[in-house]
Scaffold this active site. Structure first.
Site, PDB file in Angstrom:
ATOM      1  N   SER A  10       0.851  -1.185   0.000  1.00  0.00           N
ATOM      2  CA  SER A  10       0.000   0.000   0.000  1.00  0.00           C
ATOM      3  C   SER A  10       0.888   1.236   0.000  1.00  0.00           C
ATOM      4  O   SER A  10       1.642   1.473   0.955  1.00  0.00           O
ATOM      5  CB  SER A  10      -0.887   0.018   1.248  1.00  0.00           C
ATOM      6  OG  SER A  10      -1.333   1.347   1.466  1.00  0.00           O
ATOM      7  N   HIS A  35      -1.088  -1.375  -4.443  1.00  0.00           N
ATOM      8  CA  HIS A  35      -2.347  -1.042  -3.773  1.00  0.00           C
ATOM      9  C   HIS A  35      -2.406   0.466  -3.526  1.00  0.00           C
ATOM     10  O   HIS A  35      -1.534   1.038  -2.868  1.00  0.00           O
ATOM     11  CB  HIS A  35      -2.431  -1.809  -2.456  1.00  0.00           C
ATOM     12  CG  HIS A  35      -3.737  -1.677  -1.735  1.00  0.00           C
ATOM     13  ND1 HIS A  35      -4.853  -2.424  -2.053  1.00  0.00           N
ATOM     14  CD2 HIS A  35      -4.110  -0.883  -0.705  1.00  0.00           C
ATOM     15  CE1 HIS A  35      -5.856  -2.103  -1.248  1.00  0.00           C
ATOM     16  NE2 HIS A  35      -5.429  -1.154  -0.415  1.00  0.00           N
ATOM     17  N   ASP A  37      -4.624   3.514  -2.037  1.00  0.00           N
ATOM     18  CA  ASP A  37      -5.713   3.851  -1.119  1.00  0.00           C
ATOM     19  C   ASP A  37      -6.230   5.253  -1.406  1.00  0.00           C
ATOM     20  O   ASP A  37      -5.530   6.238  -1.186  1.00  0.00           O
ATOM     21  CB  ASP A  37      -5.218   3.767   0.327  1.00  0.00           C
ATOM     22  CG  ASP A  37      -5.001   2.329   0.761  1.00  0.00           C
ATOM     23  OD1 ASP A  37      -5.959   1.544   0.654  1.00  0.00           O
ATOM     24  OD2 ASP A  37      -3.893   1.989   1.201  1.00  0.00           O
ATOM     25  N   MET A  39      -8.846   8.102  -0.469  1.00  0.00           N
ATOM     26  CA  MET A  39      -9.667   8.514   0.681  1.00  0.00           C
ATOM     27  C   MET A  39     -10.143   9.943   0.487  1.00  0.00           C
ATOM     28  O   MET A  39      -9.409  10.784  -0.037  1.00  0.00           O
ATOM     29  CB  MET A  39      -8.849   8.428   1.966  1.00  0.00           C
ATOM     30  CG  MET A  39      -8.196   7.075   2.200  1.00  0.00           C
ATOM     31  SD  MET A  39      -7.370   7.019   3.799  1.00  0.00           S
ATOM     32  CE  MET A  39      -6.607   5.387   3.710  1.00  0.00           C
ATOM     33  N   HIS A  68      -8.200   0.908  -4.171  1.00  0.00           N
ATOM     34  CA  HIS A  68      -9.143   0.734  -3.074  1.00  0.00           C
ATOM     35  C   HIS A  68      -9.829   2.076  -2.825  1.00  0.00           C
ATOM     36  O   HIS A  68      -9.204   3.009  -2.311  1.00  0.00           O
ATOM     37  CB  HIS A  68      -8.359   0.247  -1.843  1.00  0.00           C
ATOM     38  CG  HIS A  68      -9.163   0.089  -0.599  1.00  0.00           C
ATOM     39  ND1 HIS A  68      -8.586  -0.125   0.638  1.00  0.00           N
ATOM     40  CD2 HIS A  68     -10.498   0.110  -0.388  1.00  0.00           C
ATOM     41  CE1 HIS A  68      -9.534  -0.229   1.553  1.00  0.00           C
ATOM     42  NE2 HIS A  68     -10.708  -0.086   0.961  1.00  0.00           N
ATOM     43  N   MET A  70     -12.102   4.488  -1.007  1.00  0.00           N
ATOM     44  CA  MET A  70     -12.781   4.799   0.270  1.00  0.00           C
ATOM     45  C   MET A  70     -13.392   6.182   0.123  1.00  0.00           C
ATOM     46  O   MET A  70     -12.967   7.152   0.785  1.00  0.00           O
ATOM     47  CB  MET A  70     -11.761   4.725   1.418  1.00  0.00           C
ATOM     48  CG  MET A  70     -11.327   3.296   1.725  1.00  0.00           C
ATOM     49  SD  MET A  70      -9.776   3.201   2.667  1.00  0.00           S
ATOM     50  CE  MET A  70      -8.596   3.218   1.327  1.00  0.00           C
ATOM     51  N   MET A 139     -11.273  -6.129   5.281  1.00  0.00           N
ATOM     52  CA  MET A 139     -10.523  -5.141   6.070  1.00  0.00           C
ATOM     53  C   MET A 139     -10.227  -5.736   7.437  1.00  0.00           C
ATOM     54  O   MET A 139     -11.139  -6.189   8.139  1.00  0.00           O
ATOM     55  CB  MET A 139     -11.332  -3.851   6.261  1.00  0.00           C
ATOM     56  CG  MET A 139     -11.509  -2.991   5.024  1.00  0.00           C
ATOM     57  SD  MET A 139     -10.006  -2.541   4.137  1.00  0.00           S
ATOM     58  CE  MET A 139      -9.115  -1.583   5.364  1.00  0.00           C
ATOM     59  N   ASP A 177      -6.404  -6.534   4.269  1.00  0.00           N
ATOM     60  CA  ASP A 177      -5.819  -5.184   4.295  1.00  0.00           C
ATOM     61  C   ASP A 177      -5.922  -4.614   5.701  1.00  0.00           C
ATOM     62  O   ASP A 177      -7.015  -4.438   6.232  1.00  0.00           O
ATOM     63  CB  ASP A 177      -6.607  -4.309   3.304  1.00  0.00           C
ATOM     64  CG  ASP A 177      -6.046  -2.898   3.143  1.00  0.00           C
ATOM     65  OD1 ASP A 177      -5.011  -2.586   3.744  1.00  0.00           O
ATOM     66  OD2 ASP A 177      -6.673  -2.121   2.397  1.00  0.00           O
TER      67      ASP A 177
HETATM   68  C1  DX5 Z   1      -6.319   1.528   5.441  1.00  0.00           C
HETATM   69  C2  DX5 Z   1      -5.786   1.155   4.080  1.00  0.00           C
HETATM   70  C3  DX5 Z   1      -4.651   0.210   4.093  1.00  0.00           C
HETATM   71  C4  DX5 Z   1      -3.431   0.710   4.836  1.00  0.00           C
HETATM   72  C5  DX5 Z   1      -2.700  -0.466   5.372  1.00  0.00           C
HETATM   73  O1  DX5 Z   1      -7.448   2.288   5.274  1.00  0.00           O
HETATM   74  O2  DX5 Z   1      -6.824   0.552   3.313  1.00  0.00           O
HETATM   75  O3  DX5 Z   1      -4.324  -0.205   2.773  1.00  0.00           O
HETATM   76  O4  DX5 Z   1      -2.568   1.456   4.032  1.00  0.00           O
HETATM   77  O5  DX5 Z   1      -1.628  -0.022   6.137  1.00  0.00           O
HETATM   78  P1  DX5 Z   1      -0.871  -0.959   7.186  1.00  0.00           P
HETATM   79  O6  DX5 Z   1      -0.339  -2.133   6.398  1.00  0.00           O
HETATM   80  O7  DX5 Z   1       0.189  -0.084   7.728  1.00  0.00           O
HETATM   81  O8  DX5 Z   1      -1.887  -1.400   8.190  1.00  0.00           O
HETATM   82 ZN    ZN Z   2      -6.374  -0.347   1.303  1.00  0.00          ZN
END
Ligand code: DX5
Ligand code: ZN
Length: 219
Positions: A10, A35, A37, A39, A68, A70, A139, A177
């Site tokens: 990620s 990956h 993320d 947001m 991903h 969000m 998750m 994840d």
């Molecule tokens: C959280 C993300 C993850 C995050 C994971 O909302 O979806 O992908 O980056 O980070 P670690 O591996 O540090 O928990």
């Molecule tokens: Zn993620």
């Protein structure tokens, strides 16, 4: 035969001032997927990156972009992320009024369709979606931030997802994840996961550690 495990770093934990170089470094270190993320500060309490950044990063990578989302509403942005170079788009059922329609649309865009379940979302949320998904993401933290601790109660949900996938006979990826370390990776894989997202565990220690960090998650 043991399952082939894929590692999806990620980039939330990468150095944002040099994301292109970071992606090149994790690919050289053995990443299978990238990956990303996304947001919005509304669906989750953090703001990260949009389609313009995904597009700028695309030439720096050969591996698929596992995006991903969000964000809510999610539907108005699917086309933009597809055009920016996403290979898979993964969506939360809570992020739009009609998850089934959202997944249909992702398929129509020619992208891999993923559905993601938050820790509080029951496994049954995927029961009427199995024919529309290429990936199920469980998750193991509440979404929004890297560096949180793995929520143990999700192991049962990974097992339940594995049963449902095997019952279809189709090749649906089972991704986890959040809070993935070599130790939690082992338990998630034992429960049936085949794709591990990891931010902290991959990027800690800087580029000279990436290959060893990824290898440690695989074993
Ligand atoms: C959280 C993300 C993850 C995050 C994971 O909302 O979806 O992908 O980056 O980070 P670690 O591996 O540090 O928990
Ligand atoms: Zn993620």
């Amino acid at each position: 035969m043991p399952r082939q495990i894929k590692i999806a770093p990620s980039i939330l934990s990468a150095d944002f001032s040099r994301l292109g170089a970071e992606i090149e470094a994790i690919e050289a270190a053995g990443a299978d997927l990238i990956h990303i993320d996304v947001m919005d500060g509304h669906f989750v309490p953090n703001i990260t990156i949009g389609p313009m950044v995904v597009k700028a990063l695309r030439p720096h990578a050969k591996k698929p972009f596992d995006v991903h989302l969000m964000i809510s509403p999610v539907d108005p942005y699917l086309d933009a992320f597809a055009e920016a170079g996403a290979d898979g788009l993964t969506v939360h059922p809570e992020a739009g009024p009609h998850i089934h329609r959202t997944l249909q649309h992702i398929r129509k865009l020619g992208k891999k369709a993923g559905v993601v379940l938050n820790p509080g979302t029951p496994i049954e949320a995927i029961d009427n979606l199995m024919d529309l998904v290429d990936l199920i993401l469980i998750m193991t933290v509440n979404p929004g931030f890297g560096g949180q601790s793995f929520i143990e109660s999700q192991i049962g949900k990974i097992e339940a997802a594995r049963k449902r996938i095997d019952a279809t006979g189709r090749n649906i990826a089972l991704e986890v994840d959040g809070g993935i370390t070599p130790e939690t990776a082992r338990r998630a894989v034992a429960a049936g996961a085949d794709t591990l997202v990891a931010g902290t565990a991959v990027f800690q220690g800087g580029p000279s550690r990436y290959a060893a960090n990824i290898a440690a998650l695989r074993t």
